[in-house]
Design an enzyme around this catalytic site. Structure first.
Site, PDB file in Angstrom:
ATOM      1  CG  ASP A  69      51.489   7.681  53.289  1.00 27.11           C
ATOM      2  OD1 ASP A  69      52.401   8.306  52.667  1.00 27.11           O
ATOM      3  OD2 ASP A  69      51.452   6.873  54.187  1.00 27.11           O
ATOM      4  CG  HIS A  70      54.588   4.402  52.425  1.00 30.00           C
ATOM      5  ND1 HIS A  70      55.796   4.329  52.441  1.00 30.00           N
ATOM      6  CD2 HIS A  70      54.076   4.969  53.691  1.00 30.00           C
ATOM      7  CE1 HIS A  70      56.413   4.706  53.573  1.00 30.00           C
ATOM      8  NE2 HIS A  70      55.508   5.390  54.316  1.00 30.00           N
ATOM      9  N   GLY A 129      55.932   7.381  60.731  1.00 30.37           N
ATOM     10  CA  GLY A 129      55.968   6.635  61.985  1.00 30.37           C
ATOM     11  C   GLY A 129      55.939   7.392  63.197  1.00 30.37           C
ATOM     12  CG  HIS A 172      56.287   3.034  58.952  1.00 26.56           C
ATOM     13  ND1 HIS A 172      57.200   3.220  58.403  1.00 26.56           N
ATOM     14  CD2 HIS A 172      55.494   3.893  58.651  1.00 26.56           C
ATOM     15  CE1 HIS A 172      57.314   4.085  57.494  1.00 26.56           C
ATOM     16  NE2 HIS A 172      56.056   4.685  57.618  1.00 26.56           N
ATOM     17  CB  SER A 231      51.709   6.155  65.652  1.00 29.34           C
ATOM     18  OG  SER A 231      50.833   6.848  64.667  1.00 29.34           O
ATOM     19  CB  ALA A 273      48.684   5.686  60.446  1.00 24.09           C
ATOM     20  CB  THR A 274      49.897   2.908  64.692  1.00 23.05           C
ATOM     21  OG1 THR A 274      50.422   2.507  63.455  1.00 23.05           O
ATOM     22  CG2 THR A 274      49.754   2.117  65.518  1.00 23.05           C
ATOM     23  CG  ASN A 328      52.995  10.923  57.176  1.00 23.44           C
ATOM     24  OD1 ASN A 328      52.936  12.444  56.728  1.00 23.44           O
ATOM     25  ND2 ASN A 328      53.376  10.022  56.229  1.00 23.44           N
TER      26      ASN A 328
END
Length: 277
Positions: free
Chosen positions: A83-84, A206, A177, A208, A229-230, A227
């Site tokens: 990713d990224h 982003g 993000h 989350s 993550a946080t 996506n």
């Protein structure tokens, strides 16, 4: 073996009118949690290793090989995704190691260069059967580079896909993000307009910061890969901290195990939410 490229997993999701959850791997426990969640709910999952995670571990291979082993043992389809990635050499290493998908992030490059390098990445990945996600519109909150108010223009997005041949496109529709509160408001009209204009699946970064209702609305409007993550890092940290506070221990398996269990539960819930179950 259930390791899968991103393209067929997203195609099935589009056909079913649902989205696929993509979760970041940082520790081994993350990957184990996502595999357990996928098996619990009977849905595919994307396990993402970011370029920042590679820097944290010092190299890609150890965390990637471990994640691939967990993916291969899972009974549900698992996409192992870089990713990224801003470094083409890292993309090439990911392909050699057997990752099945990459997100090349050239969004900070001049537009012509972004298109040219993305097109080159698509060529090298396609030859290996690896899917490519890329980004045109900026997504807020990434290392101070992306403007929080950025939005992707549907016509620009369609041209970018035509110019590069990417398999999925990350778009900016109001998320940011690294948000630690779930207050982002997505522009679902823009999601629908992008879906109508862009011939490949759309990706929401982003996520989350987006509440459950916003995620569901985005999927219904046409978002296919989401996506997160946080938010899961918060779940991981909270469960670990609570375990240490209630039962202090130096046995790392105790508190990391508690964190893994909590992430498994929340990942399973989110996967079902995005599948509109």
């Amino acid at each position: 073996m259930t390791r899968s490229a991103l393209t067929p997993v997203l195609a099935e999701a589009v056909a079913a009118g649902r989205a696929v959850a993509a979760f970041n791997v940082i520790q081994l426990e993350h990957a184990e949690a996502y595999a357990a969640a996928a098996e619990r709910v009977g849905l595919p999952v994307v396990m993402q290793i970011s370029e920042n995670c590679v820097r944290y571990h010092g190299s890609l291979a150890p965390i990637a090989v471990a994640t691939l082993a967990i993916a291969d043992a899972c009974t549900q389809p698992v996409v192992v995704h870089l990713d990224h990635a801003e470094d083409v050499a890292l993309v090439e290493e990911a392909v050699r190691l057997g990752l099945t998908s990459v997100m090349f992030d050239g969004s900070t490059l001049p537009d012509d260069e972004n298109r040219a390098v993305t097109r080159r990445v698509v060529g090298l990945c396609r030859a290996a059967g690896v899917s490519v996600e890329a980004e045109l519109g900026e997504v807020g909150g990434k290392d101070g580079v992306h403007a929080p108010g950025a939005r992707t223009d549907p016509a620009d997005a369609a041209r970018f896909v035509a110019d590069t041949g990417v398999d999925a496109l990350a778009v900016a529709v109001g998320s940011s993000h690294a948000m630690t509160d779930r207050t982002a408001e997505l522009d679902t009209d823009l999601v629908a307009a992008l879906r109508a204009s862009v011939p490949v699946p759309l990706v929401l970064h982003g996520s989350s910061g987006v509440p459950d209702a916003g995620l569901v609305a985005a999927v219904r409007a046409g978002m296919t890969k989401v996506n997160i993550a946080t938010h899961l890092n918060q779940v991981f940290t909270r469960a670990m901290t609570e375990r240490l506070e209630t039962s202090p221990t130096v046995d790392t398996r105790k508190y990391l195990g508690a964190a893994r269990s909590a992430v498994t539960d929340e990942a399973a819930r989110l996967m079902q939410l995005l599948a509109l179950r």
